[in-house]
Each structure stands twice: as structure tokens, then as C-alpha cells.
Scaffold this active site. Structure first.
Site, PDB file in Angstrom:
ATOM      1  CG  ASN A 117       0.852  -5.037  -0.728  1.00  0.00           C
ATOM      2  OD1 ASN A 117       0.696  -4.205   0.165  1.00  0.00           O
ATOM      3  ND2 ASN A 117       0.678  -6.339  -0.541  1.00  0.00           N
ATOM      4  CD1 TRP A 118       4.296   0.551  -1.784  1.00  0.00           C
ATOM      5  CD2 TRP A 118       4.180   2.396  -0.513  1.00  0.00           C
ATOM      6  NE1 TRP A 118       4.475   1.641  -2.598  1.00  0.00           N
ATOM      7  CE2 TRP A 118       4.418   2.790  -1.861  1.00  0.00           C
ATOM      8  CE3 TRP A 118       4.070   3.397   0.467  1.00  0.00           C
ATOM      9  CZ2 TRP A 118       4.536   4.128  -2.240  1.00  0.00           C
ATOM     10  CZ3 TRP A 118       4.188   4.729   0.079  1.00  0.00           C
ATOM     11  CH2 TRP A 118       4.422   5.090  -1.251  1.00  0.00           C
ATOM     12  CE  LYS A 119       4.018  -7.828   0.645  1.00  0.00           C
ATOM     13  NZ  LYS A 119       4.265  -9.245   0.715  1.00  0.00           N
ATOM     14  CG  HIS A 132      -1.840  -9.806   0.204  1.00  0.00           C
ATOM     15  ND1 HIS A 132      -0.955 -10.514   0.985  1.00  0.00           N
ATOM     16  CD2 HIS A 132      -1.122  -9.320  -0.840  1.00  0.00           C
ATOM     17  CE1 HIS A 132       0.248 -10.453   0.415  1.00  0.00           C
ATOM     18  NE2 HIS A 132       0.170  -9.735  -0.689  1.00  0.00           N
ATOM     19  CD  GLU A 140       1.995 -10.640   3.090  1.00  0.00           C
ATOM     20  OE1 GLU A 140       1.704  -9.442   3.223  1.00  0.00           O
ATOM     21  OE2 GLU A 140       2.894 -11.046   2.310  1.00  0.00           O
ATOM     22  N   GLY A 171       5.239  -6.442  -4.330  1.00  0.00           N
ATOM     23  CA  GLY A 171       5.498  -6.131  -2.921  1.00  0.00           C
ATOM     24  C   GLY A 171       6.850  -5.467  -2.765  1.00  0.00           C
ATOM     25  N   GLY A 172       7.856  -6.258  -2.399  1.00  0.00           N
ATOM     26  CA  GLY A 172       9.194  -5.754  -2.089  1.00  0.00           C
ATOM     27  C   GLY A 172       9.749  -4.766  -3.103  1.00  0.00           C
TER      28      GLY A 172
HETATM   29  C1  PEP Z   1       2.702  -9.001  -2.606  1.00  0.00           C
HETATM   30  O1  PEP Z   1       2.859  -8.434  -1.540  1.00  0.00           O
HETATM   31  O2  PEP Z   1       1.572  -9.070  -3.059  1.00  0.00           O
HETATM   32  C2  PEP Z   1       3.863  -9.559  -3.293  1.00  0.00           C
HETATM   33  C3  PEP Z   1       3.677 -10.154  -4.440  1.00  0.00           C
HETATM   34  O3  PEP Z   1       5.097  -9.417  -2.682  1.00  0.00           O
HETATM   35  P1  PEP Z   1       6.555  -9.650  -3.375  1.00  0.00           P
HETATM   36  O4  PEP Z   1       6.539  -8.907  -4.667  1.00  0.00           O
HETATM   37  O5  PEP Z   1       7.514  -9.074  -2.381  1.00  0.00           O
HETATM   38  O6  PEP Z   1       6.715 -11.118  -3.563  1.00  0.00           O
END
Ligand code: PEP
Length: 254
Positions: free
Chosen positions: A9-11, A94, A96, A233-234
Site C-alpha cells: 500500500n503506497w498510500k 483501511h 486511515e 505500507g512503509g
Molecule cells: C498499511 O498501510 O496498511 C500499513 C500496514 O502500513 P505500515 O506497514 O507502514 O505500518
């Protein structure tokens, strides 16, 4: 046997050049063939990333979708628009979207149904806040999101859905649920599926873990019985690190 899925998930990160470069680097990486790989860039770079991953077997997904098919919905994107540019997955609910944009289970449920009707695979996210975990409400919260967001799905539809357990306190914080904490909730989710449908359906649905998954904790998490991959994510913004997570899923699947 459930095939592992590692989703990135590049957000709201990267620009066009960086998105294409990440997609190309990932396409060129030495990836195991026994893990499904998905990348979910921002809407505006889906087309460019679609071209960059073409022919590689890496799937393309969006980070959200609207439930209507067309019309006066300024700023929204329909499921058909996503399939039109090569998406096969969409992340829904999600944390967010739930906690920053205020999305409710009722809205998310409509999106899940619309995505499935268009042939997209929803990656439906559920997960508790830190205070909910600390007050012993994790199961109650996850069950209420499961019931609300996945209401009304047939057995066939739920089999085409991916669930992601993402404790909100672990997302982007560097705090990961321990493999045991994650496994406990994944087992609860599988029981919810078995209670609502049957054990064959429950055993066929992929349940991903998400929350600060990194190359060094991925294998431990994915060795758990009910963890079928990760929503990252990150760490998905770096091709080398993301490739290491993908390959860790294969080692634990072996
Ligand atoms: C996500 O965005 O779904 C996520 C799990 O982010 P991260 O891996 O950065 O915690």
C-alpha cells in the site's frame, strides 16, 4: 492450501517518476513464484505502474473505490474505471479511511459489494485502536467491523475476498503485533467465517496481517497458521525490502 499474498500500500507517497521506478525495480527483482504480489499506488499513477508491471505477474490494486458506477460524484472513482486500467484488487476500509476520512462499516460494505460486482477482489481491512486493545475489546471491535463491512456476502463472494487484520496501533508506528497476538485475531476471524459460512469457506479465505511489517519480522508473522501474507505500507516503498518480505512469505509457506 492458501497461496500467500503480499500487498504493498503506497498510500499518498511518491511522484510519477518514483512510482514507475519502484514498479520497475520490483519487476526486475528476484521474486519467488509461489507468492502472489500486489502493488497499490495512488490513483493518478495506476496507469503508469500498470504499464511498468505488465507481463510480470505482479497485480495492480487501488487504495479505495466508490460504490456507484457513474454519475455526479465529484472526485470519486468507480469500480469499472479501475478494471478498465488493469486493476484486479482494491483496498477497502483501511484504518486511515475509517479514522481520518470517517468511513463507516455501512459505506465500506457498499464499496465491497460494488467492487465484487465489477470483478475486483476487495482487500477488506479491520483492526482495533490501542485503547480498544488495552480495554480488552479487540475481538468485539474486529467482529463488529467484520459483520458490518462484510454483511450480505454470499459464500462465493466471501471466497473472492481478502481480509487484512491491521491493528491501528501498529500501522506506521514501528510497533508490530507479536506473531501470537496477530495469530489470535486471525484465528478469531477464521472462526467468524466458519460460523457464518462453513469450514471449507473459512479455510479458503486469505487473511493478511498489516502493521509495521518489515523484512526482519515478516517470516515470523507469516509462519503463523492463519496468517496468509501481509499488507505492507512503509516497507513497500523500497523494492529491495519489499522483495525480501515477499520472499520471506515463500520460506514460511514451504
Ligand atoms: C498499511 O498501510 O496498511 C500499513 C500496514 O502500513 P505500515 O506497514 O507502514 O505500518
Amino acid at each position: 492450501m492458501r497461496r500467500p499474498l503480499i500487498a504493498g500500500n503506497w498510500k499518498m507517497n511518491l511522484n510519477r517518476v518514483e512510482s514507475v521506478s519502484l514498479a520497475r525495480d520490483l519487476s526486475a527483482a528476484d521474486l519467488t513464484s509461489d507468492v502472489d504480489v500486489l502493488v497499490c499506488p495512488p490513483y493518478v499513477y495506476l496507469d503508469a505502474v500498470s504499464s511498468a508491471i505488465s507481463g510480470t505477474g505482479i497485480s495492480l490494486g487501488a487504495q479505495d473505490v466508490y460504490f456507484e458506477s457513474a454519475g455526479a460524484f465529484t472526485g470519486e472513482i468507480s469500480p469499472a474505471m479501475l478494471t478498465d486500467i488493469g486493476c484486479t484488487f482494491v483496498i477497502l476500509g483501511h484504518s486511515e479511511r475509517r479514522h481520518v476520512m470517517g468511513e463507516t462499516d455501512g459505506l465500506i460494505k457498499r464499496k465491497v459489494h460494488a467492487a465484487l460486482a465489477a470483478g475486483l477482489t476487495p482487500v477488506l481491512c479491520v483492526g482495533e485502536l490501542l485503547e480498544e486493545r488495552e480495554s480488552g475489546k479487540t475481538r468485539e471491535i474486529v467482529e463488529s467491523q467484520f459483520n458490518g463491512s462484510l454483511a450480505g456476502l454470499t459464500e462465493e463472494q466471501v471466497q473472492k475476498t481478502v481480509i487484512a487484520y491491521e491493528p491501528v496501533w501498529a500501522i506506521g508506528t514501528g510497533k508490530t503485533a507479536s506473531p501470537q497476538q496477530a495469530q489470535e485475531v486471525h484465528a478469531d476471524l477464521r472462526k467468524m467465517l466458519a460460523d457464518r459460512y462453513n469450514s471449507a469457506t473459512s479455510e479458503s479465505v486469505r487473511i493478511l496481517y498489516g502493521g509495521s511489517v518489515k523484512p526482519d519480522n515478516a517470516a515470523d508473522l507469516m509462519s503463523q497458521t492463519d496468517i496468509d501474507g501481509a499488507l505492507v505500507g512503509g516497507a513497500s516503498l523500497n523494492a529491495e525490502g519489499f522483495a525480501a518480505i515477499i520472499n520471506a512469505a515463500s520460506v514460511s509457506a514451504a
